[in-house]
Design a protein around this motif. Structure first.
Motif, PDB file in Angstrom:
ATOM      1  N   GLY A  49      11.973  21.164 -45.505  1.00  0.00           N
ATOM      2  CA  GLY A  49      11.239  19.940 -45.193  1.00  0.00           C
ATOM      3  C   GLY A  49      10.726  19.267 -46.453  1.00  0.00           C
ATOM      4  O   GLY A  49      10.120  19.914 -47.310  1.00  0.00           O
ATOM      5  N   PHE A  50      10.983  17.957 -46.558  1.00  0.00           N
ATOM      6  CA  PHE A  50      10.529  17.160 -47.703  1.00  0.00           C
ATOM      7  C   PHE A  50       9.452  16.189 -47.226  1.00  0.00           C
ATOM      8  O   PHE A  50       9.672  15.445 -46.264  1.00  0.00           O
ATOM      9  CB  PHE A  50      11.685  16.358 -48.307  1.00  0.00           C
ATOM     10  N   PHE A  51       8.306  16.172 -47.904  1.00  0.00           N
ATOM     11  CA  PHE A  51       7.267  15.191 -47.586  1.00  0.00           C
ATOM     12  C   PHE A  51       7.667  13.826 -48.133  1.00  0.00           C
ATOM     13  O   PHE A  51       8.103  13.702 -49.278  1.00  0.00           O
ATOM     14  CB  PHE A  51       5.931  15.605 -48.205  1.00  0.00           C
ATOM     15  N   LEU A  52       7.489  12.779 -47.312  1.00  0.00           N
ATOM     16  CA  LEU A  52       7.827  11.406 -47.701  1.00  0.00           C
ATOM     17  C   LEU A  52       6.634  10.497 -47.436  1.00  0.00           C
ATOM     18  O   LEU A  52       5.809  10.788 -46.568  1.00  0.00           O
ATOM     19  CB  LEU A  52       9.023  10.888 -46.891  1.00  0.00           C
ATOM     20  N   PRO A  53       6.538   9.366 -48.151  1.00  0.00           N
ATOM     21  CA  PRO A  53       5.504   8.380 -47.805  1.00  0.00           C
ATOM     22  C   PRO A  53       5.710   7.874 -46.384  1.00  0.00           C
ATOM     23  O   PRO A  53       6.828   7.887 -45.859  1.00  0.00           O
ATOM     24  CB  PRO A  53       5.731   7.260 -48.825  1.00  0.00           C
ATOM     25  N   GLU A  54       4.644   7.426 -45.774  1.00  0.00           N
ATOM     26  CA  GLU A  54       4.720   6.913 -44.410  1.00  0.00           C
ATOM     27  C   GLU A  54       5.674   5.715 -44.326  1.00  0.00           C
ATOM     28  O   GLU A  54       5.818   4.952 -45.263  1.00  0.00           O
ATOM     29  CB  GLU A  54       3.319   6.500 -43.946  1.00  0.00           C
ATOM     30  N   GLU A  55       6.367   5.594 -43.186  1.00  0.00           N
ATOM     31  CA  GLU A  55       7.324   4.515 -42.899  1.00  0.00           C
ATOM     32  C   GLU A  55       8.568   4.636 -43.758  1.00  0.00           C
ATOM     33  O   GLU A  55       9.107   3.636 -44.251  1.00  0.00           O
ATOM     34  CB  GLU A  55       6.667   3.135 -43.084  1.00  0.00           C
ATOM     35  N   GLY A  62       8.626  11.207 -38.109  1.00  0.00           N
ATOM     36  CA  GLY A  62       7.687  10.196 -38.553  1.00  0.00           C
ATOM     37  C   GLY A  62       6.234  10.577 -38.358  1.00  0.00           C
ATOM     38  O   GLY A  62       5.903  11.506 -37.602  1.00  0.00           O
ATOM     39  N   ALA A  63       5.342   9.856 -39.053  1.00  0.00           N
ATOM     40  CA  ALA A  63       3.899  10.066 -38.911  1.00  0.00           C
ATOM     41  C   ALA A  63       3.507   9.903 -37.448  1.00  0.00           C
ATOM     42  O   ALA A  63       4.044   9.063 -36.726  1.00  0.00           O
ATOM     43  CB  ALA A  63       3.137   9.077 -39.788  1.00  0.00           C
ATOM     44  N   PHE A  91       1.824  10.618 -43.673  1.00  0.00           N
ATOM     45  CA  PHE A  91       3.070  10.960 -44.356  1.00  0.00           C
ATOM     46  C   PHE A  91       4.151  11.239 -43.313  1.00  0.00           C
ATOM     47  O   PHE A  91       3.866  11.461 -42.135  1.00  0.00           O
ATOM     48  CB  PHE A  91       2.897  12.179 -45.276  1.00  0.00           C
ATOM     49  N   ASP A  92       5.405  11.181 -43.737  1.00  0.00           N
ATOM     50  CA  ASP A  92       6.560  11.536 -42.915  1.00  0.00           C
ATOM     51  C   ASP A  92       7.205  12.786 -43.493  1.00  0.00           C
ATOM     52  O   ASP A  92       6.864  13.223 -44.596  1.00  0.00           O
ATOM     53  CB  ASP A  92       7.603  10.405 -42.903  1.00  0.00           C
ATOM     54  N   VAL A  93       8.152  13.345 -42.760  1.00  0.00           N
ATOM     55  CA  VAL A  93       8.911  14.512 -43.214  1.00  0.00           C
ATOM     56  C   VAL A  93      10.369  14.295 -42.866  1.00  0.00           C
ATOM     57  O   VAL A  93      10.685  13.718 -41.816  1.00  0.00           O
ATOM     58  CB  VAL A  93       8.393  15.809 -42.547  1.00  0.00           C
TER      59      VAL A  93
END
Length: 370
Positions: free
Chosen positions: A64-70, A84-85, A28-30
């Motif tokens: 901080g917001f969790f985001l899908p990778e990439e 990024g991851a 995951f990304d942030v």
């Protein structure tokens, strides 16, 4: 620390920090947003009426917001900071239900925040804030939002599996490899596919029990998602047709159910990545077609209120698209419509035929969004 698709319970099970400490982001990304802008963004996303905001945590004056990778492309507008991851970030102690110290928002659904919606809202906030300081200029790396909810006769969304991509070929390629790996016949794999009607959990449970396969169902399914996505064939004619629509002024998007990483890999394997302005994947939002909310997200991403939906599934694509106020094109693949199923506005054999329908009806009146 890798979070599979799921929700807050998985996060709580995985994240067992006793106190703040650096954690490697894996899977995951942030994006970190200053507190005042983050508050406004959450309020505006909540007003959208869909599950757009996941779990949010505090980080040195930022949220901080969790985001899908990439999720780093397009570039996030200042003052948002994308992490990024593979990077490390200090997270607060393990969250508890209803939020512990350091956890601003505790999602009971998917932990991810919808990256396209968050990006659009932060871009709008950044533009407005910058204009307040200097009305004569626009901040770098920021593209103003398109006018919201404007009808267009050149807006079209496409389903991915078995519409834009050749799902049957990718499955057959995977089945050959799978049969060889586990010492079973290709016919036995195909028979299981027919028995289970494409229900993957049942399909792998059937094969595992019948052929005494030791690998877990979860692992089999995960391997299938990745490898089948890699085996999606490149169809030059489809790429050319989509590119020609763009050149004719069409604004295009993809609306698909599925795992985000697998669906994006399919687009790359088919060489369709980069041809669509927006790609809306159910796994990033916690809702699936035919839920009207997923279509609403896609329309909002293009600033539109109407358009076309092209897909092979009468329930997910045609019924769902119709409920969202979209003109529907069913890619039948030669199948007959069953009694009681949704009625498309147009029926074609292939996605190439669908592109021709779009050209022929680009000036036709479109239904208003429901």
């Amino acid at each position: 620390m890798k979070f599979p698709d799921g929700g807050a319970a998985l996060l709580a099970d995985t994240l067992t920090l006793a106190g703040p400490r650096p954690v490697r982001l894996d899977g995951f990304d942030v994006v970190l947003v200053d507190r005042s802008h983050a508050r406004e963004a959450v309020a505006r996303l909540d007003a959208v009426g869909v599950h757009a905001v996941g779990t949010v945590f505090a980080h040195h004056g930022y949220w901080g917001f969790f985001l899908p990778e990439e999720s780093g492309d397009p570039t996030w507008p200042a003052p948002a900071r994308y992490v990024g991851a593979g990077s490390t970030l200090t997270l607060p102690p393990a969250p508890q239900p209803n939020a512990a110290a350091g956890w601003i928002r505790w999602s009971r659904g998917p932990i991810y925040t919808a990256p396209l919606l968050l990006h659009a809202v932060l871009t709008d906030i950044a533009i407005r804030s910058h204009r307040d300081d200097d009305p004569a200029s626009t901040p770098p790396h920021v593209r103003p939002l398109e006018p919201h909810a404007m009808p267009s006769h050149k807006i079209a969304f496409f389903d991915l599996d078995a519409t834009l991509t050749d799902h049957r070929t990718s499955f057959c390629r995977w089945a050959v490899e799978f049969a060889a790996r586990y010492g079973i016949t290709l016919k036995e794999v195909e028979d299981a596919e027919v028995r289970c009607a494409g229900q993957r959990d049942q399909f792998f449970a059937d094969l595992k029990d019948t052929h005494k396969i030791k690998t877990s169902i979860v692992s089999l399914h995960a391997q299938y998602r990745h490898r089948a996505a890699e085996l999606v064939p490149h169809r030059p004619q489809v790429c050319t047709a989509i590119r020609s629509l763009r050149e004719d002024g069409w604004r295009l998007g993809v609306i698909t159910n599925g795992d985000p990483s697998a669906q994006r890999l399919k687009l790359r394997s088919a060489r369709l990545d980069g041809l669509f302005e927006t790609v809306v994947i159910s796994g990033e939002y916690g809702i699936r077609k035919p839920d009207r909310g997923l279509y609403r997200i896609a329309l909002d991403a293009l600033g539109a209120s109407s358009g076309f939906m092209v897909g092979d599934d009468l329930g997910a694509d045609v019924a769902g698209g119709s409920r969202a106020g979209l003109h529907t094109v069913w890619v039948s693949g030669g199948r007959e419509r069953s009694s009681g199923s949704a009625v498309p506005d147009h029926t074609v054999q292939t996605v190439l035929d669908a592109v021709e329908v779009l050209r022929e009806h680009s000036d036709a009146p479109l239904p208003a969004a429901a």
